[in-house]
Design a protein around this motif. Structure first.
Motif, PDB file in Angstrom:
ATOM      1  N   ALA A  74       0.772  -1.244   0.106  1.00 16.74           N
ATOM      2  CA  ALA A  74       0.078  -0.032   0.084  1.00 16.74           C
ATOM      3  C   ALA A  74       1.113   1.277   0.043  1.00 16.74           C
ATOM      4  O   ALA A  74       0.473   2.094  -0.555  1.00 16.74           O
ATOM      5  CB  ALA A  74      -0.937  -0.078   1.421  1.00 16.74           C
ATOM      6  N   LEU A  75       2.001   1.246   0.816  1.00 19.30           N
ATOM      7  CA  LEU A  75       2.850   2.350   0.870  1.00 19.30           C
ATOM      8  C   LEU A  75       3.584   2.783  -0.595  1.00 19.30           C
ATOM      9  O   LEU A  75       3.798   4.021  -0.818  1.00 19.30           O
ATOM     10  CB  LEU A  75       3.791   2.284   2.141  1.00 19.30           C
ATOM     11  N   LEU A  76       3.968   1.602  -1.238  1.00 23.12           N
ATOM     12  CA  LEU A  76       4.707   1.732  -2.350  1.00 23.12           C
ATOM     13  C   LEU A  76       3.747   2.223  -3.424  1.00 23.12           C
ATOM     14  O   LEU A  76       4.062   2.925  -4.230  1.00 23.12           O
ATOM     15  CB  LEU A  76       5.291   0.352  -2.718  1.00 23.12           C
ATOM     16  N   ALA A  77       2.420   1.689  -3.178  1.00 20.94           N
ATOM     17  CA  ALA A  77       1.358   2.253  -4.177  1.00 20.94           C
ATOM     18  C   ALA A  77       1.180   3.904  -4.475  1.00 20.94           C
ATOM     19  O   ALA A  77       1.064   4.393  -5.011  1.00 20.94           O
ATOM     20  CB  ALA A  77       0.145   1.545  -4.286  1.00 20.94           C
ATOM     21  N   LEU A  78       1.252   4.109  -2.852  1.00 21.26           N
ATOM     22  CA  LEU A  78       0.905   5.573  -2.531  1.00 21.26           C
ATOM     23  C   LEU A  78       2.143   6.409  -2.883  1.00 21.26           C
ATOM     24  O   LEU A  78       2.052   7.409  -3.605  1.00 21.26           O
ATOM     25  CB  LEU A  78       0.770   5.863  -1.102  1.00 21.26           C
ATOM     26  N   ALA A  79       3.356   5.680  -3.221  1.00 14.94           N
ATOM     27  CA  ALA A  79       4.554   6.574  -3.330  1.00 14.94           C
ATOM     28  C   ALA A  79       4.355   6.764  -4.967  1.00 14.94           C
ATOM     29  O   ALA A  79       4.847   7.660  -5.402  1.00 14.94           O
ATOM     30  CB  ALA A  79       5.676   5.525  -3.076  1.00 14.94           C
ATOM     31  N   TYR A  80       4.115   5.492  -5.582  1.00 15.47           N
ATOM     32  CA  TYR A  80       3.883   5.689  -7.041  1.00 15.47           C
ATOM     33  C   TYR A  80       2.858   6.942  -7.399  1.00 15.47           C
ATOM     34  O   TYR A  80       3.193   7.626  -8.482  1.00 15.47           O
ATOM     35  CB  TYR A  80       3.497   4.470  -7.634  1.00 15.47           C
ATOM     36  N   ASP A  81       1.990   6.774  -6.652  1.00 12.02           N
ATOM     37  CA  ASP A  81       0.565   7.784  -7.093  1.00 12.02           C
ATOM     38  C   ASP A  81       1.171   9.176  -6.915  1.00 12.02           C
ATOM     39  O   ASP A  81       0.873  10.045  -7.583  1.00 12.02           O
ATOM     40  CB  ASP A  81      -0.653   7.521  -6.150  1.00 12.02           C
ATOM     41  N   TYR A  82       1.926   9.294  -5.794  1.00 11.36           N
ATOM     42  CA  TYR A  82       2.657  10.672  -5.412  1.00 11.36           C
ATOM     43  C   TYR A  82       3.561  11.017  -6.714  1.00 11.36           C
ATOM     44  O   TYR A  82       3.393  12.311  -6.992  1.00 11.36           O
ATOM     45  CB  TYR A  82       3.334  10.642  -4.118  1.00 11.36           C
ATOM     46  N   ILE A  83       4.318  10.366  -6.817  1.00 12.40           N
ATOM     47  CA  ILE A  83       5.416  10.597  -7.892  1.00 12.40           C
ATOM     48  C   ILE A  83       4.765  11.063  -9.612  1.00 12.40           C
ATOM     49  O   ILE A  83       5.344  11.791 -10.184  1.00 12.40           O
ATOM     50  CB  ILE A  83       6.615   9.941  -8.060  1.00 12.40           C
ATOM     51  N   ILE A  84       3.724  10.161  -9.644  1.00 16.35           N
ATOM     52  CA  ILE A  84       3.116  10.619 -11.124  1.00 16.35           C
ATOM     53  C   ILE A  84       2.103  11.907 -11.174  1.00 16.35           C
ATOM     54  O   ILE A  84       1.742  12.145 -12.179  1.00 16.35           O
ATOM     55  CB  ILE A  84       2.330   9.474 -11.662  1.00 16.35           C
ATOM     56  N   ARG A 100       0.727  15.246 -11.867  1.00 16.78           N
ATOM     57  CA  ARG A 100       1.179  16.504 -12.325  1.00 16.78           C
ATOM     58  C   ARG A 100       0.914  17.766 -11.769  1.00 16.78           C
ATOM     59  O   ARG A 100       0.331  17.896 -10.936  1.00 16.78           O
ATOM     60  CB  ARG A 100       0.288  16.482 -13.888  1.00 16.78           C
ATOM     61  N   GLY A 101       2.020  18.658 -12.142  1.00 19.52           N
ATOM     62  CA  GLY A 101       1.859  19.939 -11.622  1.00 19.52           C
ATOM     63  C   GLY A 101       0.579  20.682 -12.257  1.00 19.52           C
ATOM     64  O   GLY A 101       0.073  20.422 -13.158  1.00 19.52           O
ATOM     65  N   ALA A 102       0.676  22.296 -12.011  1.00 18.68           N
ATOM     66  CA  ALA A 102      -0.609  22.920 -12.395  1.00 18.68           C
ATOM     67  C   ALA A 102      -0.541  23.231 -13.821  1.00 18.68           C
ATOM     68  O   ALA A 102      -1.735  23.170 -14.318  1.00 18.68           O
ATOM     69  CB  ALA A 102      -0.602  24.297 -11.579  1.00 18.68           C
ATOM     70  N   ASP A 103       0.512  23.093 -14.585  1.00 17.98           N
ATOM     71  CA  ASP A 103       0.480  23.305 -15.994  1.00 17.98           C
ATOM     72  C   ASP A 103       0.352  21.946 -16.647  1.00 17.98           C
ATOM     73  O   ASP A 103       0.017  22.067 -17.905  1.00 17.98           O
ATOM     74  CB  ASP A 103       1.909  23.793 -16.378  1.00 17.98           C
ATOM     75  N   GLY A 104       0.190  20.865 -15.935  1.00 18.72           N
ATOM     76  CA  GLY A 104      -0.337  19.561 -16.574  1.00 18.72           C
ATOM     77  C   GLY A 104       0.999  19.018 -17.400  1.00 18.72           C
ATOM     78  O   GLY A 104       0.752  17.867 -17.889  1.00 18.72           O
ATOM     79  N   SER A 105       2.108  19.604 -17.633  1.00 19.55           N
ATOM     80  CA  SER A 105       3.208  18.859 -18.266  1.00 19.55           C
ATOM     81  C   SER A 105       4.452  18.294 -17.510  1.00 19.55           C
ATOM     82  O   SER A 105       5.186  17.999 -17.986  1.00 19.55           O
ATOM     83  CB  SER A 105       3.556  19.830 -19.566  1.00 19.55           C
ATOM     84  N   ARG A 106       4.421  18.959 -16.329  1.00 18.16           N
ATOM     85  CA  ARG A 106       5.569  18.598 -15.425  1.00 18.16           C
ATOM     86  C   ARG A 106       5.090  17.668 -14.269  1.00 18.16           C
ATOM     87  O   ARG A 106       3.957  17.919 -13.870  1.00 18.16           O
ATOM     88  CB  ARG A 106       6.309  19.958 -14.888  1.00 18.16           C
ATOM     89  N   SER A 107       6.123  17.077 -13.752  1.00 21.59           N
ATOM     90  CA  SER A 107       5.676  16.412 -12.266  1.00 21.59           C
ATOM     91  C   SER A 107       5.736  17.448 -11.248  1.00 21.59           C
ATOM     92  O   SER A 107       6.217  18.672 -11.349  1.00 21.59           O
ATOM     93  CB  SER A 107       6.769  15.565 -12.059  1.00 21.59           C
ATOM     94  N   ALA A 108       4.675  17.293 -10.363  1.00 19.33           N
ATOM     95  CA  ALA A 108       4.522  17.849  -9.324  1.00 19.33           C
ATOM     96  C   ALA A 108       5.692  18.063  -8.300  1.00 19.33           C
ATOM     97  O   ALA A 108       5.894  18.877  -7.481  1.00 19.33           O
ATOM     98  CB  ALA A 108       3.292  17.854  -8.766  1.00 19.33           C
ATOM     99  N   GLU A 109       6.480  17.002  -8.478  1.00 24.29           N
ATOM    100  CA  GLU A 109       7.447  16.610  -7.575  1.00 24.29           C
ATOM    101  C   GLU A 109       8.781  17.268  -8.293  1.00 24.29           C
ATOM    102  O   GLU A 109       9.022  16.489  -9.342  1.00 24.29           O
ATOM    103  CB  GLU A 109       7.739  15.158  -6.910  1.00 24.29           C
ATOM    104  N   PRO A 110       9.549  18.371  -7.672  1.00 21.05           N
ATOM    105  CA  PRO A 110      10.518  18.789  -8.317  1.00 21.05           C
ATOM    106  C   PRO A 110      11.757  17.856  -8.668  1.00 21.05           C
ATOM    107  O   PRO A 110      12.279  17.757  -9.829  1.00 21.05           O
ATOM    108  CB  PRO A 110      11.031  20.001  -7.533  1.00 21.05           C
ATOM    109  N   VAL A 111      12.079  16.792  -7.766  1.00 24.22           N
ATOM    110  CA  VAL A 111      13.083  15.930  -7.863  1.00 24.22           C
ATOM    111  C   VAL A 111      12.932  14.984  -9.123  1.00 24.22           C
ATOM    112  O   VAL A 111      13.615  14.597  -9.746  1.00 24.22           O
ATOM    113  CB  VAL A 111      13.484  14.990  -6.713  1.00 24.22           C
TER     114      VAL A 111
END
Length: 106
Positions: A39-49, A51-62
């Protein structure tokens, strides 16, 4: 069903890092069920995918940095970062990226 252990500790004990020892002992004893890891790994995946406000970048800077630099998500590593900060920020989950043409580590 799977059994669980809940430990309530004062904030000063948690922030001293002593709670991390309890987590390690629980895992060694098999108290943390595999379903929690999944469950935690699934949440991690959901977190990194996300999108930022512009829809073209990842919301996570790293993540954006690595993807923009030609990297591709390689793997999630469970409990790789077991420092106090790593456990507090990501439950110790670390992700790795692979780059085309990069030599394999030995």
């Amino acid at each position: 069903g799977p059994e669980a252990l809940q430990v309530s500790v004062p904030d000063e004990v948690f922030h001293s890092g002593d709670a991390a020892h309890v987590v390690h002992m629980a895992e060694a004893a098999g108290i943390l069920p595999k379903v929690a890891q999944d469950a935690l790994l699934a949440l991690a995946y959901d977190y990194i995918i996300r999108r930022g406000a512009d829809g073209s970048r990842s919301a996570e800077p790293v993540v954006h940095f690595h993807l923009a630099g030609g990297g591709a998500l390689n793997a999630f590593h469970w409990r790789m970062e077991d420092t106090k900060q790593g456990l507090e920020e990501s439950f110790g989950i670390v992700m790795s990226f692979a780059y085309r043409g990069a030599k394999d580590e030995e």
